[in-house]
Design an enzyme around this catalytic site. Structure first.
Site, PDB file in Angstrom:
ATOM      1  N   ASP A 380       0.771  -1.145  -0.271  1.00  0.00           N
ATOM      2  CA  ASP A 380      -0.161  -0.032   0.053  1.00  0.00           C
ATOM      3  C   ASP A 380       1.032   0.945  -0.053  1.00  0.00           C
ATOM      4  O   ASP A 380       2.153   1.402   0.723  1.00  0.00           O
ATOM      5  CB  ASP A 380      -0.977  -0.051   1.291  1.00  0.00           C
ATOM      6  N   THR A 382      -0.082   4.959   0.680  1.00  0.00           N
ATOM      7  CA  THR A 382       0.066   6.071   1.698  1.00  0.00           C
ATOM      8  C   THR A 382       0.469   5.214   3.124  1.00  0.00           C
ATOM      9  O   THR A 382      -0.322   4.476   3.470  1.00  0.00           O
ATOM     10  CB  THR A 382      -1.266   6.651   1.284  1.00  0.00           C
ATOM     11  N   ASP A 582      -0.869  -0.232   6.218  1.00  0.00           N
ATOM     12  CA  ASP A 582      -1.178   0.116   7.713  1.00  0.00           C
ATOM     13  C   ASP A 582      -2.232   0.949   8.011  1.00  0.00           C
ATOM     14  O   ASP A 582      -2.622   1.224   9.253  1.00  0.00           O
ATOM     15  CB  ASP A 582      -0.050   1.521   7.866  1.00  0.00           C
TER      16      ASP A 582
END
Length: 688
Positions: A380, A382, A582
């Site tokens: 991922d 960001t 996250d």
């Protein structure tokens, strides 16, 4: 066991078992189903009672049903009730007590202790034998029973100690139930503000009607999926897209439950409520994905089980020809299960402890095994490859102005607002030691557009191109070339104008972690053949970041279920996929992957769902996790080979009379101790 067909489409079927069953039964069932010709995939989860079949052809499904029908006769051995310490980290005091306290206790005390601790294992043995199974439980119980009959309480104590410690380790490494995860994610909303007949009312969430208009103000989470009917607001959709910057939502735009209004106010017409919201779909997706992740575990224990009938036969032959219970007992005692059942969980626990010391938390042995075979890593963007903290990348001043003036004036305006971009501008001015005095009049904030104020009698505007150019009519053509170049590099742009003339552009970025580019190269050098980046950002930003990091595969503007879909498609290609993210929005993909990884600063849900947590907060720990998995599996395979070879030699010596029973038992226990000590050695070199 009674199986119920949950759903079925061509090539895929899911069944569920009404009664509970255990890991051993799940392994046997999965092995039997997987052996059916034409069966392309089997997932058996004893925790949820789910059986997923992927097959080619209706005849394959029919043969699978025959196996499931025969499995109705299976019964799982009773599991002793967990103690008050169930699930706690097993300690070393039992070993200390066995070695240093037991020798000084009265014989009667040792007899009672040995018999009491052997009861659970004897019960397992009787259960296995009563259901016609000759497995490791039967062998363990038989060896303990013979040792009790021979009044060899020292051996009984050692066997129960080793087997009990192995069971404790298995409980310790078991992953937490997923029901808790759903409660973390589910929106806990009791009362909401709605507009009914032009009047705002606070009502219980359960009483929400389709005709109501839900009122959501700054700082509040959107409780429903819906369409904006009135108002304009800056909405943080990071829970859906991962994008840290708020987006403007006005009349006719869609909003989702779980997103947060940062500025402004919305009146929302609900389209989905409760279990139908996108957020609740994520909850259910995680639950389903977790079921699919359940695989066949304990291959070495299965092999040990298959050797048990041979061991029993050899012991019977020895007793038949020698009439020596002692000689027969020596065959039972020199088995493969003790070392295999202890050394493997010890190697796993040792690797897990070593990982914690190196700031890598691995939540169980099957994830170490999966780490050892990872060939695809999905990132991922960001908050993982980037820092999820907007910063000023550069300032471009128009003719007649300088960069310091542009940034100083922008910071003077932005310091009144708490949103991330405002903080980035103020911080950028502080980094350049730019001081600014309060020389402007009251600031006029246009939600999700920009700022307007008076500075020294001149009208000042700061905001998006749409706001400055289209809404306020400022000609920004002089900055066209610079803006195009900055946009290609993936920056978000703020325009500053003074008295109707553009003064400059401030480029804001979500900076890439300093270790990201080097990590990508290390992963490729370490055997990871595919690296994919997923992001909720637009194509322009995604392309710029991927290019900067040397990543050739990426997907932009993806929602949580899209990320999970990408991960699943990679797995369907036969890839062993590691997903690292996250946020809450990454949770479905983390659950779908073979190994889900998150960072120390990840959301609570991501840390719960993830199989591996990088506790140091550095992406470099991902390489450590992969090396830890590979090293642990090498150690386990070596211990397996050593156990099989040495115990086979001792068994041969006992059968031929070359080794006396006592010597065979000592050698067997020394082998168990040796492979256990080898299992506890550090997996990674100290230099790493």
């Amino acid at each position: 066991m009674e199986f119920v067909l949950v759903h079925r489409i061509p090539g895929r079927a899911r069944l569920r078992v009404k009664s509970a069953f255990g890991v051993r039964t799940a392994e046997a069932l999965a092995d039997a189903l997987d052996a059916v010709e034409g069966m392309e995939g089997v997932r058996v989860n004893p925790r949820t009672g789910s059986v997923l079949l992927l097959y080619a052809g209706e005849d394959v499904f029919d043969r699978a049903l025959e196996i499931l029908d025969r499995a109705r006769k299976l019964r799982e051995r009773p599991v002793p009730a967990p103690s008050s310490h169930s699930g706690e980290k097993p300690g070393l005091f039992p070993f200390f007590r066995y070695l240093f306290i037991r020798p000084f206790l009265p014989v009667a005390v040792n007899m009672v202790t040995a018999f009491t601790r052997s009861l659970p294992f004897l019960q397992r043995c009787l259960s296995s034998l009563s259901h016609g199974r000759l497995d490791v439980d039967a062998l363990d119980g038989a060896a303990i029973a013979v040792s009790l009959a021979r009044r060899d309480f020292g051996t009984v104590g050692l066997l129960t100690l080793l087997l009990g410690f192995g069971d404790a380790l298995e409980r310790y490494t078991q992953k937490k139930s997923l029901e808790n995860l759903a409660s973390h994610l589910a929106l806990q909303v009791d009362r909401i503000w709605v507009r009914r007949d032009g009047v705002e009312t606070l009502v219980p969430f359960a009483e929400l009607r389709e005709s109501d208009r839900v009122i959501v103000r700054a700082g509040s989470a959107v409780p429903v999926d819906g369409v904006v009917e009135d108002g304009t607001a800056l909405v943080n959709e990071s829970s859906m897209t991962g994008e840290p910057l708020g987006v403007m939502r006005g009349k006719g735009a869609s909003v989702y439950a779980g997103t947060v209004v940062e500025e402004g106010e919305l009146a929302v017409r609900p389209t989905s409520v409760g279990r139908d919201t996108r957020m609740q779909q994520i909850v259910r997706f995680i639950e389903n994905a977790e079921q699919m992740k359940a695989g066949v575990q304990g291959r070495f224990e299965t092999l040990a089980d298959r050797a048990v009938p041979v061991t029993f036969a050899l012991a019977g032959l020895v007793w038949l020809f020698t009439r020596s219970l002692t000689r027969a007992a020596s065959v039972l005692l020199v088995d493969y299960s003790c070392a295999l059942r202890l050394a493997t969980p010890l190697a796993i626990l040792s690797a897990m402890n070593e990982g914690v010391k190196r700031r890598v938390m691995v939540k169980g042995g099957r994830f170490l095994e999966a780490l050892s075979t990872v060939d695809t890593v999905v990132f991922d963007k960001t908050g993982t490859l980037t820092q999820s903290r907007p910063e000023v990348a550069c300032v471009v001043a128009a003719e007649g102005y300088d960069e310091d003036f542009v940034l100083r004036l922008a910071a003077c305006l932005e310091e009144h607002f708490p949103h991330p971009v405002a903080r980035a501008v103020v911080h950028g001015a502080e980094m350049r030691n730019l001081r600014h005095e309060e020389e402007h009049t009251e600031v006029e904030y246009v939600v999700a557009h920009g700022i307007a104020s008076q500075w020294r009698g001149r009208r000042v505007l700061l905001g998006s191109r749409h706001y400055v150019s289209q809404d306020e009519g400022v000609d920004v053509g002089a900055m066209e070339g610079a803006a195009a170049e900055l946009s290609r590099e993936g920056y978000s742009l703020l325009y500053l104008s003074v008295d109707g003339r553009v003064a400059g552009i401030i480029a804001v970025e979500d900076p890439v972690r300093p270790e990201s580019a080097a990590l990508v190269e290390r992963l490729r050098a370490g055997g990871v053949s595919r690296i994919v980046m997923l992001t909720g950002d637009d194509e322009r930003t995604a392309s710029a970041v991927a290019s900067r990091l040397g990543i050739t595969e990426y997907c932009s503007q993806v929602l949580p279920e899209d990320k999970a879909r990408v991960v699943r498609s990679l797995r369907d290609e036969g890839r062993v996929v590691l997903m690292i993210g996250d946020g809450i929005n990454d949770s479905p993909a983390l659950s779908t992957a073979d190994v889900g990884v998150t960072l120390r600063d990840g959301s609570d849900l991501a840390r719960e769902v993830a199989d591996v947590v990088l506790m140091g907060g550095s992406l470099n720990e991902l390489v450590t996790a992969l090396e830890l998995g590979r090293g642990a599996m090498r150690r386990i395979h070596f211990n397996f080979a050593a156990t099989m070879a040495l115990n086979s030699a001792f068994l041969f010596g006992g059968l031929t009379g070359l080794l006396r029973p006592g010597v065979s038992a000592v050698f067997h226990n020394l082998t168990t101790l040796g492979v256990s000590l080898n299992a506890m050695r550090p997996v990674l070199s100290r230099e790493e």
